[in-house]
Enzyme design. Structure first.
Site, PDB file in Angstrom:
ATOM      1  CB  SER A 108      13.306  13.903   5.685  1.00  0.00           C
ATOM      2  OG  SER A 108      13.003  14.104   7.030  1.00  0.00           O
ATOM      3  CE  LYS A 138       8.818  15.130   6.888  1.00  0.00           C
ATOM      4  NZ  LYS A 138       9.873  14.637   5.987  1.00  0.00           N
TER       5      LYS A 138
END
Ligand code: ATP
Ligand code: MG
Length: 587
Positions: free
Chosen positions: A494, A537
């Site tokens: 990611s 996140k």
């Protein structure tokens, strides 16, 4: 006297049942063996165990009907809702899901009760039939209808309320609550017990919990199912767990020590775990997954004020009149002294403040100077109480620099946050050097990012011609990429767009503002593909006061579904399909 007790309990067991047969057999053996011998002790402690299990016989029926009464109550769902609300702040979606769950449990249980009533009334002998000697007849046990909702699995970072939600459900159902900690269980025997031939053998944790609960229908919380050991030479603990949780099998759970099938079908199992990754697929398949993620600052303030402070005050013998913490001070504790998804360190910090003030209050009382005591704690006093703030100044440290870009990460504990991707040009020969305990996948992301930047260097105005290598001209350099903190293992794809942006920044000299953070996987052709952990996140970015987040286009739905409006409105989201779009948003 104890022996009489055991005998009485055996006699109270359901006639014809396995446990009773076993009890009678062992009882007879016990009688033949001289008292004081080792064997006598072994059999006796076995019988003590056997008779202390809450078998679904008359002795526990009264207690069980208590929870039935709770379920029959017309206002059950309202009361359950109140119970959940009084124990936890927020978590609205999760509470709604739990209420659905409780409603299903209730419906099924009522249906089962109705069915059983019909069955027993039909089985009743008519008054004029000849009475039979009951004890001589081994009546087949009525197959108890299993009452199964799905098994709940709470997943989330530490301290977000998984364990305490389980407790709350037990309270709402008016059933006893037992917690079974599976963390570090390596040996199947811990779950299922040791055979009686072992010295000092005993039943496993499931049976122990059942006995402590004292009823056949408790809520059993299986804590940390992600940390249970896999198959090894001590057997397979996770397979034993599967058997416990499988509704098809658990009406006759076999503990090695008891060696009599135990019906677990009335037990309500709830599992908790920090991650889904280490849970075996068959176990996941049996569970209904409920995700809990961290709290925002605002939620934490509410939780502190309404739950944690009153709890700590009570635990330390003070009342609200002795101590209040004003808002700026509380926010300071939340932001500068704790950094976590949950509220556990916050609770500890508040506990320290309360204890500090308790001493102060006591000293004032001793000196009879109560009127000089100050009940309000302000921000300026925190340093004297809690010491120097651990996280103070970290935000200020975030200066804009060439080659540094903020990525979004989820730590092993499931907490989201931002992480700088640092790059630097060092004299060399065009190689890429990667440090920071990186795994294979994240290293490959780095290679992909660099290859993409090299091929597009001319379009990005980094080089003056298409054939130029930006790592060779004008000076030959190596690029060093580092992800702090060095000792923490990192992996996953990611960081792709963050690395690309860092390389572009390094080579072009343009900086990415420090209020921008990003996540997304990239392909060699420059597409941005979706990643996991969006909710964590985004919450982490919110806590770090990021104002613009760059995310893959395909993750739009995660933001819409999982992120609260408060957080969504506090920052700008840019959803990108390609690296070009990401660069445009970042610079
Ligand atoms: P772990 O994964 O470490 O076991 P957990 O999710 O089980 O963590 P808990 O022990 O349930 O965490 O929660 C820690 C503390 O925080 C408890 O005292 C709990 O009451 C409190 N708490 C958590 N969330 C809330 C909330 N929404 N409202 C009130 N109190 C909360
Ligand atoms: Mg817990």
């Amino acid at each position: 006297n104890d022996m009489e007790d055991i005998k009485r309990k055996i006699e109270a067991m359901e006639p014809g049942s396995e446990e009773r047969k076993m009890g009678v057999r062992e009882w007879r053996r016990l009688k033949r063996i001289p008292q004081g011998s080792v064997e006598h002790g072994v059999i006796r402690s076995y019988l003590e165990w056997l008779t202390s299990i809450p078998w679904p016989s008359s002795s526990t029926a009264a207690a069980t009907s208590l929870s039935l009464e709770t379920l029959k109550d017309r206002s059950f769902l309202t009361k359950a809702r109140q119970q959940l609300d009084s124990d936890h702040f927020g978590l609205d979606k999760i509470k709604r899901r739990l209420i659905e769950y409780l409603a299903v449990v209730r419906l099924k249980q009522m249906a089962a009760v109705a069915e059983e009533e019909i069955a027993t009334s039909a089985a009743k002998p008519s008054p004029d039939s000849v009475p039979v000697e009951v004890s001589s007849l081994a009546l087949p046990r009525l197959p108890k209808k299993t009452v199964k909702g799905p098994i709940l699995l709470f997943v989330g970072p530490p301290g977000v309320g998984k364990t305490s939600l389980g407790q709350s459900i037990a309270r709402a159902l008016n059933r006893p609550f037992q917690r079974i900690s599976l963390g570090g269980v390596r040996d199947e025997a811990e779950i299922r017990g040791h055979r009686r031939t072992y010295v000092a053998s005993g039943p496993g944790m499931i049976i122990q919990a059942l006995r402590k609960a004292g009823r056949p229908d408790p809520v059993l919380l299986l804590d940390e199912v992600d940390k249970v050991g896999q198959s090894n030479f001590h057997g397979d603990p996770s397979a034993a767990l599967l058997e416990v949780l499988d509704p098809e099998q658990n009406h006759s759970f076999n503990d090695h020590y008891l060696n009599v099938p135990v019906d677990l079908s009335q037990v309500l199992f709830i599992c908790t775990s920090n991650t889904l990754e280490t849970i075996s697929a068959p176990l996941l398949d049996r569970c209904e997954i409920i995700q809990l993620s961290g709290y925002t600052y605002d939620e934490k303030l509410h939780i502190a004020r309404r739950f944690l402070l009153p709890k700590q005050l009570q635990a330390n013998g003070l009342t609200a009149s002795h101590l209040t913490i004003d808002d700026p001070a509380l926010l300071h504790v939340v932001t500068q002294y704790t950094r976590e998804a949950g509220v556990r360190s916050l609770e500890r910090a508040i506990g320290s403040v309360v204890r500090f003030k308790a001493v102060e209050w006591a000293e004032h009382v001793d000196r009879e100077e109560q009127d000089k005591y100050k009940a309000v704690v302000q921000e300026s006093e925190l340093e004297a109480i809690l010491g120097i703030a651990r996280w103070d100044g970290e935000e200020k440290e975030r200066e804009e620099r060439r080659g540094v870009v903020y990525g979004l990460v989820v730590t092993g504990q499931g907490e989201g946050g931002i992480l700088p991707v640092e790059t630097m040009a060092v004299p060399g020969s065009g190689r890429l050097k990667l440090t920071g305990s990186l795994g294979d996948v994240i290293k490959e992301s780095g290679e992909i990012a660099l290859s993409w930047v090299k091929t597009h260097a001319y379009d990005l105005c980094i080089t003056n011609s298409r054939s130029e290598d930006p790592l060779k001209v004008p000076d030959p350099i190596d690029i060093h990429l580092h992800l702090p903190s060095g000792a923490q293992k990192k992996d996953g794809p990611s960081a792709g767009i963050a690395m690309t942006c860092a390389f572009v920044s390094l080579l072009s000299g343009a900086c990415v503002p420090t209020n921008v953070a990003m996540t997304g996987e990239i392909t060699l052709r420059g597409r941005v593909t979706p990643v996991g952990g969006i909710k964590e996140k985004v919450l982490g970015a919110h806590r770090a006061k990021i104002s613009k987040v760059i995310l893959p286009w395909a993750n739009r739905k995660d933001v819409e579904h999982d992120v609260t409006a408060e957080v969504r409105n506090s920052m700008q989201f840019v959803f990108v399909r390609t690296i070009e779009e990401a660069l445009q948003a970042a610079f």
